[in-house]
Write a protein that holds these residues in place. Sequence first.
Motif, PDB file in Angstrom:
ATOM      1  N   ILE A  31     -10.007  14.505  -2.186  1.00 24.38           N
ATOM      2  CA  ILE A  31     -10.442  13.612  -1.120  1.00 24.38           C
ATOM      3  C   ILE A  31      -9.854  12.241  -1.419  1.00 24.38           C
ATOM      4  CG2 ILE A  31     -12.607  13.026  -2.289  1.00 24.38           C
ATOM      5  CD1 ILE A  31     -13.892  12.907   0.566  1.00 24.38           C
ATOM      6  N   SER A  32      -9.472  11.522  -0.367  1.00 20.78           N
ATOM      7  CA  SER A  32      -8.975  10.161  -0.534  1.00 20.78           C
ATOM      8  C   SER A  32      -9.442   9.309   0.640  1.00 20.78           C
ATOM      9  CB  SER A  32      -7.441  10.145  -0.609  1.00 20.78           C
ATOM     10  OG  SER A  32      -6.863  10.527   0.622  1.00 20.78           O
ATOM     11  N   THR A  33      -9.457   8.012   0.416  1.00 18.58           N
ATOM     12  CA  THR A  33      -9.757   7.071   1.481  1.00 18.58           C
ATOM     13  C   THR A  33      -8.472   6.846   2.273  1.00 18.58           C
ATOM     14  OG1 THR A  33     -11.387   6.007   0.056  1.00 18.58           O
ATOM     15  CG2 THR A  33     -10.668   4.777   1.997  1.00 18.58           C
ATOM     16  N   VAL A  34      -8.583   6.904   3.594  1.00 20.53           N
ATOM     17  CA  VAL A  34      -7.421   6.781   4.470  1.00 20.53           C
ATOM     18  C   VAL A  34      -7.066   5.313   4.666  1.00 20.53           C
ATOM     19  CG1 VAL A  34      -6.527   7.270   6.775  1.00 20.53           C
ATOM     20  CG2 VAL A  34      -8.081   8.887   5.693  1.00 20.53           C
ATOM     21  N   GLY A  35      -5.777   5.002   4.585  1.00 23.06           N
ATOM     22  CA  GLY A  35      -5.315   3.635   4.757  1.00 23.06           C
ATOM     23  C   GLY A  35      -4.571   3.386   6.054  1.00 23.06           C
ATOM     24  N   ILE A  36      -4.721   4.291   7.024  1.00 21.75           N
ATOM     25  CA  ILE A  36      -4.043   4.139   8.316  1.00 21.75           C
ATOM     26  C   ILE A  36      -5.011   4.480   9.444  1.00 21.75           C
ATOM     27  CG2 ILE A  36      -1.719   4.563   7.448  1.00 21.75           C
ATOM     28  CD1 ILE A  36      -2.030   7.481   8.367  1.00 21.75           C
ATOM     29  N   HIS A  37      -4.646   4.071  10.651  1.00 27.76           N
ATOM     30  CA  HIS A  37      -5.501   4.310  11.814  1.00 27.76           C
ATOM     31  C   HIS A  37      -5.435   5.769  12.260  1.00 27.76           C
ATOM     32  CE1 HIS A  37      -6.454   0.115  12.364  1.00 27.76           C
ATOM     33  NE2 HIS A  37      -5.163  -0.177  12.255  1.00 27.76           N
ATOM     34  N   GLY A  84     -12.913   8.243   7.897  1.00 27.31           N
ATOM     35  CA  GLY A  84     -12.186   7.381   6.974  1.00 27.31           C
ATOM     36  C   GLY A  84     -11.676   8.058   5.726  1.00 27.31           C
ATOM     37  N   TYR A  85     -11.745   9.390   5.679  1.00 28.99           N
ATOM     38  CA  TYR A  85     -11.295  10.144   4.508  1.00 28.99           C
ATOM     39  C   TYR A  85     -10.302  11.226   4.911  1.00 28.99           C
ATOM     40  CZ  TYR A  85     -15.316   8.107   2.181  1.00 28.99           C
ATOM     41  OH  TYR A  85     -16.225   7.214   1.650  1.00 28.99           O
ATOM     42  N   PHE A  86      -9.376  11.506   3.997  1.00 29.21           N
ATOM     43  CA  PHE A  86      -8.569  12.715   4.043  1.00 29.21           C
ATOM     44  C   PHE A  86      -9.156  13.669   3.023  1.00 29.21           C
ATOM     45  CE2 PHE A  86      -4.528  10.333   5.359  1.00 29.21           C
ATOM     46  CZ  PHE A  86      -4.490  10.891   6.625  1.00 29.21           C
ATOM     47  N   ARG A 112      -0.962   5.039   1.765  1.00 31.38           N
ATOM     48  CA  ARG A 112      -1.843   5.511   2.835  1.00 31.38           C
ATOM     49  C   ARG A 112      -3.069   6.240   2.298  1.00 31.38           C
ATOM     50  NH1 ARG A 112       3.279   8.181   5.663  1.00 31.38           N
ATOM     51  NH2 ARG A 112       3.348   8.891   3.511  1.00 31.38           N
ATOM     52  N   HIS A 113      -3.081   6.493   0.994  1.00 34.79           N
ATOM     53  CA  HIS A 113      -4.220   7.106   0.304  1.00 34.79           C
ATOM     54  C   HIS A 113      -4.706   6.131  -0.762  1.00 34.79           C
ATOM     55  CE1 HIS A 113      -3.417  11.304   1.647  1.00 34.79           C
ATOM     56  NE2 HIS A 113      -2.166  10.910   1.630  1.00 34.79           N
ATOM     57  N   SER A 114      -6.006   5.995  -0.892  1.00 38.26           N
ATOM     58  CA  SER A 114      -6.551   5.274  -2.040  1.00 38.26           C
ATOM     59  C   SER A 114      -7.772   6.041  -2.529  1.00 38.26           C
ATOM     60  CB  SER A 114      -6.914   3.833  -1.673  1.00 38.26           C
ATOM     61  OG  SER A 114      -7.919   3.800  -0.688  1.00 38.26           O
ATOM     62  N   ASN A 115      -8.200   5.719  -3.731  1.00 37.36           N
ATOM     63  CA  ASN A 115      -9.364   6.394  -4.314  1.00 37.36           C
ATOM     64  C   ASN A 115      -9.220   7.912  -4.274  1.00 37.36           C
ATOM     65  OD1 ASN A 115     -10.652   3.817  -4.610  1.00 37.36           O
ATOM     66  ND2 ASN A 115     -11.142   3.920  -2.430  1.00 37.36           N
ATOM     67  N   VAL A 116      -8.058   8.404  -4.639  1.00 40.77           N
ATOM     68  CA  VAL A 116      -7.825   9.851  -4.659  1.00 40.77           C
ATOM     69  C   VAL A 116      -8.700  10.455  -5.751  1.00 40.77           C
ATOM     70  CG1 VAL A 116      -6.132  11.690  -5.001  1.00 40.77           C
ATOM     71  CG2 VAL A 116      -5.466   9.569  -3.820  1.00 40.77           C
ATOM     72  N   ARG A 117      -9.508  11.438  -5.351  1.00 45.65           N
ATOM     73  CA  ARG A 117     -10.443  12.063  -6.288  1.00 45.65           C
ATOM     74  C   ARG A 117     -10.282  13.581  -6.226  1.00 45.65           C
ATOM     75  NH1 ARG A 117     -16.056  13.211  -5.061  1.00 45.65           N
ATOM     76  NH2 ARG A 117     -15.762  11.921  -3.219  1.00 45.65           N
ATOM     77  N   ASP A 118     -10.015  14.188  -7.379  1.00 42.89           N
ATOM     78  CA  ASP A 118      -9.930  15.651  -7.450  1.00 42.89           C
ATOM     79  C   ASP A 118     -11.302  16.249  -7.177  1.00 42.89           C
ATOM     80  OD1 ASP A 118      -7.354  15.184  -8.308  1.00 42.89           O
ATOM     81  OD2 ASP A 118      -7.657  15.936 -10.337  1.00 42.89           O
ATOM     82  N   LEU A 119     -11.340  17.239  -6.294  1.00 44.40           N
ATOM     83  CA  LEU A 119     -12.573  17.983  -6.056  1.00 44.40           C
ATOM     84  C   LEU A 119     -12.536  19.328  -6.762  1.00 44.40           C
ATOM     85  CD1 LEU A 119     -13.111  17.252  -2.250  1.00 44.40           C
ATOM     86  CD2 LEU A 119     -14.205  16.144  -4.221  1.00 44.40           C
TER      87      LEU A 119
END
Length: 139
Positions: free
Chosen positions: A8-14, A45-47, A70-77
Amino acid sequence: MLSYWLYISTVGIHPNSAEEALIFRIAKERNRDLGVTGYLHRENGYFVQYIEGSEDVLEKIKNMIRADWRHSNVRDLETGVTLTRRFDGWDMVFSNEETNAFRDWQSSRGSIPDISSAPAADILGFMLDTTGCGRLETI
């Protein structure tokens, strides 16, 4: 054997932007060329993305995603190996909350509908259910 990665990551684009369409188009082409299959979903707001392929190729893709603005806070699930592809025939599935809402899927099951804190098994179940791919065991 194949490797897989769910993150999961926080999306940095619209949403629904040209940049989002570009991500999907490039990923789909790259995946086809590299023998990778998977599913990308955008919501609230997440991918969340599940990809599967050879271990060396997935490592390269992981590094590219982690370095992508375009991704931030990428976290392995979840990561692991599997004998069979879960998304065989899908270079890249893309959905968003307008086409397939995870929150609706979770609510119908009586689970908390927040994708940012959902267990990996729920996210993968959503992906498998919305593509009709069924469930496959990992090793």
